[in-house]
Enzyme design. Sequence first.
Site, short mmCIF file in Angstrom:
data_model
loop_
_atom_site.label_atom_id
_atom_site.label_comp_id
_atom_site.label_asym_id
_atom_site.label_seq_id
_atom_site.Cartn_x
_atom_site.Cartn_y
_atom_site.Cartn_z
N ASP A 94 34.17 34.34 13.56
CA ASP A 94 35.39 33.57 13.26
C ASP A 94 36.54 34.49 12.86
O ASP A 94 36.34 35.53 12.23
CB ASP A 94 35.11 32.58 12.13
CG ASP A 94 34.16 31.48 12.55
OD1 ASP A 94 34.29 31.00 13.69
OD2 ASP A 94 33.30 31.10 11.74
N HIS A 117 34.37 27.17 21.16
CA HIS A 117 34.38 28.02 19.96
C HIS A 117 32.96 28.40 19.57
O HIS A 117 32.65 29.58 19.33
CB HIS A 117 35.09 27.27 18.82
CG HIS A 117 35.05 27.96 17.50
ND1 HIS A 117 36.15 28.60 16.97
CD2 HIS A 117 34.06 28.11 16.58
CE1 HIS A 117 35.83 29.12 15.79
NE2 HIS A 117 34.56 28.82 15.53
N GLU A 118 32.08 27.42 19.50
CA GLU A 118 30.70 27.69 19.10
C GLU A 118 29.93 28.44 20.19
O GLU A 118 29.07 29.27 19.89
CB GLU A 118 29.98 26.38 18.74
CG GLU A 118 30.61 25.61 17.59
CD GLU A 118 30.71 26.42 16.30
OE1 GLU A 118 29.87 27.32 16.09
OE2 GLU A 118 31.64 26.16 15.50
N HIS A 138 30.35 32.10 19.79
CA HIS A 138 29.40 32.62 18.79
C HIS A 138 28.04 32.84 19.43
O HIS A 138 27.43 33.90 19.29
CB HIS A 138 29.22 31.59 17.66
CG HIS A 138 30.30 31.57 16.64
ND1 HIS A 138 30.68 32.67 15.92
CD2 HIS A 138 31.05 30.53 16.17
CE1 HIS A 138 31.63 32.33 15.07
NE2 HIS A 138 31.88 31.04 15.21
#
Length: 918
Positions: free
Chosen positions: A166, A155-156, A159
């Site tokens: 998000d 998830h990170e 980014h």
Amino acid sequence: MGLFRGLVFLLVLFLIQRSNSSLVKLNDNGYEDLLIAIDPGVPEDGRLIEQIQDMVTTASTYLFEATKKRFFFKNVSILIPENWERRPEYMGPKHESYNHADVRIAAPALPGRDEPYTRQFTDCGEKAEYIHLTPDYVLGKKQNEYGPSGKLFVHEWAHLRWGVFDEYNEDQPFYSATSKKIEATRCSIGISGINRVHKCQAGSCATKPCRTNSTTKLYEKDCQFFPDKVQTEKASIMFMQSIDSVFEFCNAENHNQEAPSLQNIKCNYRSTWEVISSSEDFENTTPMEAPPPPPVFSLLRISERILCLVLDKSGSMSSFNRLNRMNQAAQYFLLQTVENGSWVGMVHFDSVATIKSELIQIKSDSERNKLLESLPTQAYGGTSICSGIEAAFQVIEKLNSQIDGSEIVLLTDGEDGTTGRCIDAVKQSGAIIHLIALGPSADEAVIEMSNITGGKHILASDIAENNGLIDAFASLTSENADTTQKLLQLESKGLTLNNDPWMNDTVIIDSTVGKDTFFLVTWEKQPPSISLWNPNGTLTEAFTQDTLSKMAYLSIPGTAQVGTWTYSLQANANPEILTMTVTSRAANSSVPPITVNAKMNKDTNSFPSPMIVYAQVLQGYLPIIGANVTAFIESKSGKMEVLELLDNGAGADSFKDDGVYSRYFTSYSENGRYNLKVRAHGGTNSARRSSRHPLNRAAYIPGWVVDGVIEGNLSRPENDEDTQTILENFSRTASGGAFVVSQVPNTPLLDVFPPSQITDLDATFEGDQIKLTWTAPGDDFDVGKVQQYIIRTSGSLIDLRDNFDDALQVNTTDLLPKEANSKETFVFKPGNVSEENVTHIYIAIQSVDKSNLTSKASNIAQVALFIPQADPGPDKPPNPNPGESHPNQNSGINISTIVLSVVGSVAVVSIILSTTIC
């Protein structure tokens, strides 16, 4: 030789354009040189290294599946602090440093706040800064609240690497959906769950239905979405990767474009997979047929700093007072900047090189003074940069057979056609080359050396009052030192004095600094009269003068008194150039100091593309908001451009009040190198330390629904988003390094810059009219004033996005634009909407400048034409006809209530009116 230099310049442009603080490379589908650094303030714990390895290994497999067999983590370096014990398996770093880390393992911004997040303040699709994980999270102590570390890491990583956002929004957790229901902001909409208020106290928990707000018609703030523990939905990783069934990113087919998620707001309603699929990574790879191998880990322990000064003393250094200015800056570096425990050597070069000092470990003033005696006193001869670098290698190798990780600070003012011969040796050496380019003619090939080795590149012009050389040396603190040990620049100022002999000003020393405070004065002709008063008004002792180097300095013993220090310099020559530099370190090792870091969004650029200046003002990891931040951009010929940077969430600034101050830069005066310097100042009762949760963080899991019952997690430590600590006065100065601009025309520049995109369009109702507010763009991005605004509305969000020019236009005859960064307001009545079955009216704005250049269409505000249905309570059946009391008929809409929601803001309101939309 001219052809060689031209090729080098093109190569430099190519390299710099792709440079980033990250060292990560993509090779055969695998990410190499991923760097995870443990902060020097983290206590030694071998389990951290084991858990990091387990996390990344699990993440690699998850990433491979999530990206449809395209990407995995191939090799990873873990950077271990110098204060951890040596072990046989630990190797030394090469170009790796804490500043280059893709992932930082560091204490939370506030105690108990262990939320993982990515420092991200650039546009959609652009790489972010770093991922911040806390030791407690990595050790598994917070995984109930944020999910398994391997899945969260992906998830990170999305980014960080691909610039996606998000798919939730804690400022707008709910919205009015076209289904005429209140829905939780999420992707995909297929993620099932319930909306409830769930609170626990003294071991007892209570669950109740959510209440709707009478104004917004959405749920009150205490309402939360609780996902079902058992799901079948596969997307999306950027919503809640902790759900067991989730292992995909939302794509064009299942993306929820209605939700006010940050992904929709920042990426123009594109799904995360669409953004990833358009990345350079994706375009340069094809799916793999076989599963990838597990990551290979290297353990690198930071060791003592090894540094060699390589100083140019060729004949051209006698011009513009360069030799003396270099010596002033080098003395400042040796006296104050370089840290105790470092090993420092010195080499001079002209057409040949001379070793002036072998490596000496700095333990006291004695070693520093000995090095000062080795500075050059005369300038003559030609220029052989490679000779200087090769001599530095010899100096370093006498102490350590490996040059890996050592630093060379190269200061030069001239070109050298033979520099290309040692580029390969520099690449292979493992040394880091920091370049200080003095004047307009420093060699381009050395820029390549600096960039390929991860070093800093700083331009200092021949205009002495700009204090560029001292600023350059001030920026060369260790990249691996704890923040509380680093030298911070509080003041850097210079003046050319003619008829008025006085240079008077003040310096603020705030409570986060004060240790090793150092005042430095330089002059060009005659020693000035110097007076310095502490905050009590007491005159300090006399400065130590070095008349040969034309400088004077004063070290404040112990911790300098907090408050405003006043200085007065009187020139004793006319004309005269005087400068004042003030530096200090943290007053307390347990209290992080306020810091400022500056950068451009690119290291090279071609006209007419704009650039963006960024300055982060932080205390530890907490943003400082409300500061006055100014950028000074100097061309190679010394022309200075001054920009006020803003943290207003408009124009170049992505997020309001995140401690990142930004502005577009378009005032290109010439081709070549420019240098960036930033000053930050916090006035009394203006600057505040914000304790709101960071943006772009992992979603907190409030609990799960299991067999219809909520199994809640402990409530996370909450801070009201408006909780701010008023700060005392402070001041900081920082160098942002150099960048290169090309293709600037020699003729006067035409107007080629359009207004910036409006990104904060907001709306409320007054009577029967819609009131719009936004931040004014400028004629040239965020400077000047636009000529007019075009406002359009539509019943379809996607039609308005894709076909803005065809949408219904609002009459804006009475709307007179204001100066850039002013707050604009406009009120209008909703017009006719031709589409059938319309549930929302969407609004967007475009700006036009005096040359008829148009901006991108703004973010989209939306008005819901119904009262959304709340979830029924546990004992109430759902309404089979939500929104029935406000039918949307083909002949028109009789609206008794309009609920307004704004994509991209937190404003949601309702009004009572009666109108007809045909």
